[in-house]
Design a protein around this motif. Structure first.
Motif, PDB file in Angstrom:
ATOM      1  N   ALA A  66       0.876  -1.160  -0.145  1.00  0.00           N
ATOM      2  CA  ALA A  66       0.024  -0.132  -0.037  1.00  0.00           C
ATOM      3  C   ALA A  66       0.871   1.136   0.083  1.00  0.00           C
ATOM      4  O   ALA A  66       1.948   1.179   0.286  1.00  0.00           O
ATOM      5  CB  ALA A  66      -0.834   0.035   1.034  1.00  0.00           C
ATOM      6  N   GLY A  67       0.281   2.351  -0.339  1.00  0.00           N
ATOM      7  CA  GLY A  67       0.919   3.443  -0.424  1.00  0.00           C
ATOM      8  C   GLY A  67      -0.060   4.681  -1.196  1.00  0.00           C
ATOM      9  O   GLY A  67      -1.107   4.411  -1.248  1.00  0.00           O
ATOM     10  N   LEU A  68       0.715   5.566  -1.845  1.00  0.00           N
ATOM     11  CA  LEU A  68      -0.218   6.518  -2.842  1.00  0.00           C
ATOM     12  C   LEU A  68      -0.618   5.731  -3.983  1.00  0.00           C
ATOM     13  O   LEU A  68      -1.873   6.142  -4.397  1.00  0.00           O
ATOM     14  CB  LEU A  68       0.632   7.650  -3.208  1.00  0.00           C
ATOM     15  CG  LEU A  68       1.323   8.596  -2.075  1.00  0.00           C
ATOM     16  CD1 LEU A  68       2.221   9.638  -2.635  1.00  0.00           C
ATOM     17  CD2 LEU A  68       0.113   9.175  -1.281  1.00  0.00           C
ATOM     18  N   GLY A  69      -0.211   4.601  -4.346  1.00  0.00           N
ATOM     19  CA  GLY A  69      -0.875   3.684  -5.589  1.00  0.00           C
ATOM     20  C   GLY A  69      -2.029   3.130  -5.146  1.00  0.00           C
ATOM     21  O   GLY A  69      -2.588   2.801  -5.966  1.00  0.00           O
ATOM     22  N   PHE A  70      -1.903   2.605  -3.985  1.00  0.00           N
ATOM     23  CA  PHE A  70      -2.919   1.562  -3.551  1.00  0.00           C
ATOM     24  C   PHE A  70      -3.258   2.060  -2.117  1.00  0.00           C
ATOM     25  O   PHE A  70      -2.513   1.788  -1.160  1.00  0.00           O
ATOM     26  CB  PHE A  70      -2.965   0.195  -3.807  1.00  0.00           C
ATOM     27  CG  PHE A  70      -3.752  -0.698  -3.093  1.00  0.00           C
ATOM     28  CD1 PHE A  70      -5.149  -0.629  -3.623  1.00  0.00           C
ATOM     29  CD2 PHE A  70      -3.532  -1.527  -2.035  1.00  0.00           C
ATOM     30  CE1 PHE A  70      -6.002  -1.579  -2.987  1.00  0.00           C
ATOM     31  CE2 PHE A  70      -4.430  -2.347  -1.353  1.00  0.00           C
ATOM     32  CZ  PHE A  70      -5.680  -2.207  -2.149  1.00  0.00           C
ATOM     33  N   ARG A  71      -4.351   2.650  -1.715  1.00  0.00           N
ATOM     34  CA  ARG A  71      -4.800   2.927  -0.272  1.00  0.00           C
ATOM     35  C   ARG A  71      -5.434   1.946   0.558  1.00  0.00           C
ATOM     36  O   ARG A  71      -5.755   2.198   1.687  1.00  0.00           O
ATOM     37  CB  ARG A  71      -5.756   4.042  -0.356  1.00  0.00           C
ATOM     38  CG  ARG A  71      -5.096   5.253  -1.175  1.00  0.00           C
ATOM     39  CD  ARG A  71      -3.887   6.085  -0.708  1.00  0.00           C
ATOM     40  NE  ARG A  71      -4.002   6.558   0.918  1.00  0.00           N
ATOM     41  CZ  ARG A  71      -4.566   7.624   1.042  1.00  0.00           C
ATOM     42  NH1 ARG A  71      -4.618   8.710   0.143  1.00  0.00           N
ATOM     43  NH2 ARG A  71      -4.660   8.044   2.118  1.00  0.00           N
ATOM     44  N   GLY A  72      -5.559   0.712   0.054  1.00  0.00           N
ATOM     45  CA  GLY A  72      -6.049  -0.414   0.985  1.00  0.00           C
ATOM     46  C   GLY A  72      -7.412  -0.643   0.911  1.00  0.00           C
ATOM     47  O   GLY A  72      -7.962   0.287  -0.033  1.00  0.00           O
ATOM     48  N   THR A  73      -7.875  -1.444   1.564  1.00  0.00           N
ATOM     49  CA  THR A  73      -9.387  -1.588   1.459  1.00  0.00           C
ATOM     50  C   THR A  73     -10.122  -0.585   2.114  1.00  0.00           C
ATOM     51  O   THR A  73      -9.745  -0.423   3.340  1.00  0.00           O
ATOM     52  CB  THR A  73      -9.496  -3.031   2.343  1.00  0.00           C
ATOM     53  OG1 THR A  73      -8.879  -4.178   1.751  1.00  0.00           O
ATOM     54  CG2 THR A  73     -11.138  -3.526   2.133  1.00  0.00           C
ATOM     55  N   PRO A  74     -11.189  -0.276   1.462  1.00  0.00           N
ATOM     56  CA  PRO A  74     -11.774   1.129   2.202  1.00  0.00           C
ATOM     57  C   PRO A  74     -12.653   0.510   3.394  1.00  0.00           C
ATOM     58  O   PRO A  74     -13.135  -0.557   3.508  1.00  0.00           O
ATOM     59  CB  PRO A  74     -12.913   1.493   0.935  1.00  0.00           C
ATOM     60  CG  PRO A  74     -12.508   0.864  -0.382  1.00  0.00           C
ATOM     61  CD  PRO A  74     -11.655  -0.504   0.191  1.00  0.00           C
ATOM     62  N   LEU A  75     -12.852   1.539   4.260  1.00  0.00           N
ATOM     63  CA  LEU A  75     -13.403   1.457   5.505  1.00  0.00           C
ATOM     64  C   LEU A  75     -14.984   0.909   5.331  1.00  0.00           C
ATOM     65  O   LEU A  75     -15.190  -0.049   6.064  1.00  0.00           O
ATOM     66  CB  LEU A  75     -13.549   2.670   6.151  1.00  0.00           C
ATOM     67  CG  LEU A  75     -14.591   2.847   7.671  1.00  0.00           C
ATOM     68  CD1 LEU A  75     -13.815   1.922   8.377  1.00  0.00           C
ATOM     69  CD2 LEU A  75     -14.447   4.208   8.329  1.00  0.00           C
ATOM     70  N   ARG A  76     -15.537   1.219   4.287  1.00  0.00           N
ATOM     71  CA  ARG A  76     -16.843   0.708   4.151  1.00  0.00           C
ATOM     72  C   ARG A  76     -16.889  -0.589   4.037  1.00  0.00           C
ATOM     73  O   ARG A  76     -17.944  -1.542   4.582  1.00  0.00           O
ATOM     74  CB  ARG A  76     -17.868   1.480   3.161  1.00  0.00           C
ATOM     75  CG  ARG A  76     -17.206   1.398   1.591  1.00  0.00           C
ATOM     76  CD  ARG A  76     -18.043   1.866   0.757  1.00  0.00           C
ATOM     77  NE  ARG A  76     -17.175   2.548  -0.629  1.00  0.00           N
ATOM     78  CZ  ARG A  76     -16.684   1.623  -1.183  1.00  0.00           C
ATOM     79  NH1 ARG A  76     -16.730   0.125  -1.016  1.00  0.00           N
ATOM     80  NH2 ARG A  76     -15.940   1.913  -2.306  1.00  0.00           N
ATOM     81  N   GLU A  77     -15.996  -1.309   3.390  1.00  0.00           N
ATOM     82  CA  GLU A  77     -15.815  -2.646   2.830  1.00  0.00           C
ATOM     83  C   GLU A  77     -15.480  -3.403   4.195  1.00  0.00           C
ATOM     84  O   GLU A  77     -16.174  -4.546   4.541  1.00  0.00           O
ATOM     85  CB  GLU A  77     -14.950  -3.133   2.004  1.00  0.00           C
ATOM     86  CG  GLU A  77     -15.405  -2.770   0.533  1.00  0.00           C
ATOM     87  CD  GLU A  77     -14.452  -2.892  -0.668  1.00  0.00           C
ATOM     88  OE1 GLU A  77     -13.666  -4.086  -0.421  1.00  0.00           O
ATOM     89  OE2 GLU A  77     -14.406  -2.058  -1.753  1.00  0.00           O
ATOM     90  N   VAL A  78     -14.550  -2.884   5.005  1.00  0.00           N
ATOM     91  CA  VAL A  78     -14.093  -3.499   6.276  1.00  0.00           C
ATOM     92  C   VAL A  78     -15.381  -3.776   7.158  1.00  0.00           C
ATOM     93  O   VAL A  78     -15.406  -4.740   8.066  1.00  0.00           O
ATOM     94  CB  VAL A  78     -12.756  -2.708   6.835  1.00  0.00           C
ATOM     95  CG1 VAL A  78     -12.522  -3.570   8.055  1.00  0.00           C
ATOM     96  CG2 VAL A  78     -11.672  -2.868   5.913  1.00  0.00           C
ATOM     97  N   SER A  79     -16.073  -2.433   7.239  1.00  0.00           N
ATOM     98  CA  SER A  79     -16.951  -2.395   8.215  1.00  0.00           C
ATOM     99  C   SER A  79     -18.143  -3.450   7.919  1.00  0.00           C
ATOM    100  O   SER A  79     -19.015  -4.004   8.809  1.00  0.00           O
ATOM    101  CB  SER A  79     -17.725  -0.927   8.326  1.00  0.00           C
ATOM    102  OG  SER A  79     -16.554  -0.083   8.861  1.00  0.00           O
ATOM    103  N   GLN A  80     -18.324  -3.479   6.585  1.00  0.00           N
ATOM    104  CA  GLN A  80     -19.502  -4.402   6.109  1.00  0.00           C
ATOM    105  C   GLN A  80     -19.060  -6.000   6.554  1.00  0.00           C
ATOM    106  O   GLN A  80     -19.885  -6.792   6.939  1.00  0.00           O
ATOM    107  CB  GLN A  80     -19.897  -4.338   4.572  1.00  0.00           C
ATOM    108  CG  GLN A  80     -20.456  -3.108   4.349  1.00  0.00           C
ATOM    109  CD  GLN A  80     -20.623  -2.694   2.837  1.00  0.00           C
ATOM    110  OE1 GLN A  80     -19.957  -3.439   2.136  1.00  0.00           O
ATOM    111  NE2 GLN A  80     -21.585  -1.849   2.407  1.00  0.00           N
ATOM    112  N   GLU A  81     -17.925  -6.209   6.249  1.00  0.00           N
ATOM    113  CA  GLU A  81     -17.342  -7.750   6.457  1.00  0.00           C
ATOM    114  C   GLU A  81     -17.333  -7.957   7.932  1.00  0.00           C
ATOM    115  O   GLU A  81     -17.632  -9.053   8.212  1.00  0.00           O
ATOM    116  CB  GLU A  81     -16.191  -7.822   5.856  1.00  0.00           C
ATOM    117  CG  GLU A  81     -15.714  -9.334   5.747  1.00  0.00           C
ATOM    118  CD  GLU A  81     -14.653  -9.625   4.610  1.00  0.00           C
ATOM    119  OE1 GLU A  81     -14.055 -10.734   4.868  1.00  0.00           O
ATOM    120  OE2 GLU A  81     -14.165  -8.702   3.825  1.00  0.00           O
TER     121      GLU A  81
END
Length: 106
Positions: free
Chosen positions: A5-20
């Motif tokens: 992760a970094g500027l090129g990929f910001r990781g899994t979005p909060l909404r997806e983590v919260s849903q899962e």
């Protein structure tokens, strides 16, 4: 995970983590709902990873004073670095791929 992760990929979005994982309260996300990356690289480098581990260790120590349960899910690379910071007092000797504190699934 370091180097992913970094500027090129910001990781899994909060909404997806919260849903899962609806029973957990995710932390460490920015106001726009992505990983709170504070570096300047396309992919996180070793120095940025060390800085992240220091920030996380500081946050973890502050949470420990609140008598809360913290569930940490991480990768071997960051877990090793975090253990070096917490147990050895520094991450200065950490190097990617040179594991000092091996993690095991429990």
């Amino acid at each position: 995970e370091y180097g992913c992760a970094g500027l090129g990929f910001r990781g899994t979005p909060l909404r997806e983590v919260s849903q899962e994982f609806p029973d957990f309260q995710p932390v460490g996300f920015s106001a726009d709902g992505v990983w709170d990356y504070q570096g300047e690289s396309f992919k996180e480098n070793q120095d940025e990873c060390r800085e992240r581990a220091l920030r996380f260790a500081e946050w973890l120590r502050s949470e420990a004073t609140k008598a809360r349960t913290v569930v940490l899910v991480t990768h071997q690379t960051f877990g090793d670095l975090l253990c070096q910071v917490l147990l050895d007092g520094t991450g200065s000797q950490w190097s990617y791929g040179e594991v000092k504190h091996r993690m095991r699934n429990v």
